[in-house]
Design an enzyme around this catalytic site. Sequence first.
Site, mmCIF file in Angstrom:
data_model
loop_
_atom_site.group_PDB
_atom_site.id
_atom_site.type_symbol
_atom_site.label_atom_id
_atom_site.label_comp_id
_atom_site.label_asym_id
_atom_site.label_seq_id
_atom_site.Cartn_x
_atom_site.Cartn_y
_atom_site.Cartn_z
ATOM 1 N N LYS A 1 -4.766 1.936 -7.189
ATOM 2 C CA LYS A 1 -3.526 2.610 -6.769
ATOM 3 C C LYS A 1 -2.768 1.762 -5.742
ATOM 4 C CE LYS A 1 -6.351 5.037 -3.399
ATOM 5 N NZ LYS A 1 -7.049 6.281 -3.046
ATOM 6 N N TYR B 1 13.974 -10.378 21.230
ATOM 7 C CA TYR B 1 14.661 -9.160 21.659
ATOM 8 C C TYR B 1 14.124 -8.675 23.007
ATOM 9 C CZ TYR B 1 16.870 -8.549 17.106
ATOM 10 O OH TYR B 1 17.634 -8.713 15.983
HETATM 11 C C1 LIG Z 1 -8.373 5.833 -2.842
HETATM 12 C C2 LIG Z 1 -9.469 6.597 -3.455
HETATM 13 C C3 LIG Z 1 -10.710 6.000 -3.684
HETATM 14 C C4 LIG Z 1 -11.048 4.611 -3.184
HETATM 15 O O1 LIG Z 1 -11.379 4.724 -1.818
HETATM 16 P P1 LIG Z 1 -11.769 3.477 -0.889
HETATM 17 O O2 LIG Z 1 -12.072 4.091 0.413
HETATM 18 O O3 LIG Z 1 -10.577 2.598 -0.857
HETATM 19 O O4 LIG Z 1 -12.940 2.809 -1.531
HETATM 20 C C5 LIG Z 1 -11.672 6.729 -4.362
HETATM 21 N N1 LIG Z 1 -11.426 8.008 -4.761
HETATM 22 C C6 LIG Z 1 -10.255 8.622 -4.525
HETATM 23 C C7 LIG Z 1 -10.056 10.021 -4.963
HETATM 24 C C8 LIG Z 1 -9.248 7.945 -3.852
HETATM 25 O O5 LIG Z 1 -8.094 8.576 -3.589
#
Ligand SMILES: *Cc1c(COP(=O)(O)O)cnc(C)c1O
Length: 349
Positions: free
Chosen positions: A39, A249
């Site tokens: 994702k 700045y």
């Molecule tokens: C993002 C996510 C993961 C992965 O988690 P990490 O901590 O990055 O390993 C696994 N399961 C779900 C439901 C997630 O949203």
Amino acid sequence: MADLPPPTLQIKVDRAALTANWRMLDRLSGDAQAGAAIKADAYGLGVENVLPSLLEAGARTFFVAHFSEVPPLLDHVTPEQIAVLHGPACAEQAAYAVAIGVIPVINSLHQASLWQAAGGGACHLMVDTGINRLGLPLSEIGDPAIAALDIDILMSHLASADEDVALNAVQLARFRKAAAAIPAKRRSIANSAGIALGQDYSFDLTRPGLSLYGGIARDELAGTIAPVVSLQAQVLQMRNLSPGDGVGYNTIFTADRQMCTATLSFGYADGFLRCRGPGTALVHDGELLPIIGRVSMDLTVVDASAAKSLREGDFVQIPFDLRQVSAQCGLSQYELLTGLGRRFLRQVL
Ligand SMILES: *Cc1c(COP(=O)(O)O)cnc(C)c1O
């Protein structure tokens, strides 16, 4: 139109490290298969840069959050290998999942009814065992709308897998109970940190994200998980300061001696937030270049007095040891990765 010239910001993604990290997390998952959370454009690294290596390593199940994240994955994997974590929030999203063949994660009775109304078929089910965020409450698992689902992966998500707290075992016990009551082909609860909690948490499938990309989700993974990302920025200008000259700045830095500075081509618009300003040093040929003055949108200035060989046009390293930088600036390792801006050229090496 002329081709774009090379950019002044580079992210190097280490393919071998990425592959090794997936294999390590898969091995730590015991008899379970490791999937991959991909994702947020593979945690900021670019799906197209990461997915081929993960597939080559052996990953077969991929997690995105939004339906908008599906199309780039379809160039590489079959739709049924893609799980959409947010599930269908409206009839159009359910219809899209049916049409494309991607597998939605059902998170509520409402989503279950949207899914069945769209024609249904194989889906995943997220039950909430204690994070109270997204997922079916355990009080609703006996609902006929759930019994009617054709569930591939029954999953839940740990709230504090990165900490040693009682809630981990509580969630595990609740998940086992739910798994005994809900028929599903596969079961899954562990993210990266959950994998490090041990094989009690592995079930049939694990869902690492952060640690694939070099994040150290728990101490146990330090030394086991390899860094994947390095960052470079080009020197746009060198200048000499005299005592009394202010920098940037609000001139929060004033030179108290003759000094040499370098101005780099990145700022907070590239994800290098102001909290990483003074107190951080960039690196060139082993020499430290401390940041001076405010980080601005597109530019950052360093004290280059120690780097005698540094010239305009040279590239310097932006430190990106995720655990160390996180401890230093207070941003999470997740924020550091996903905040990397679009002006970096992402290269797989
Ligand atoms: C993002 C996510 C993961 C992965 O988690 P990490 O901590 O990055 O390993 C696994 N399961 C779900 C439901 C997630 O949203």
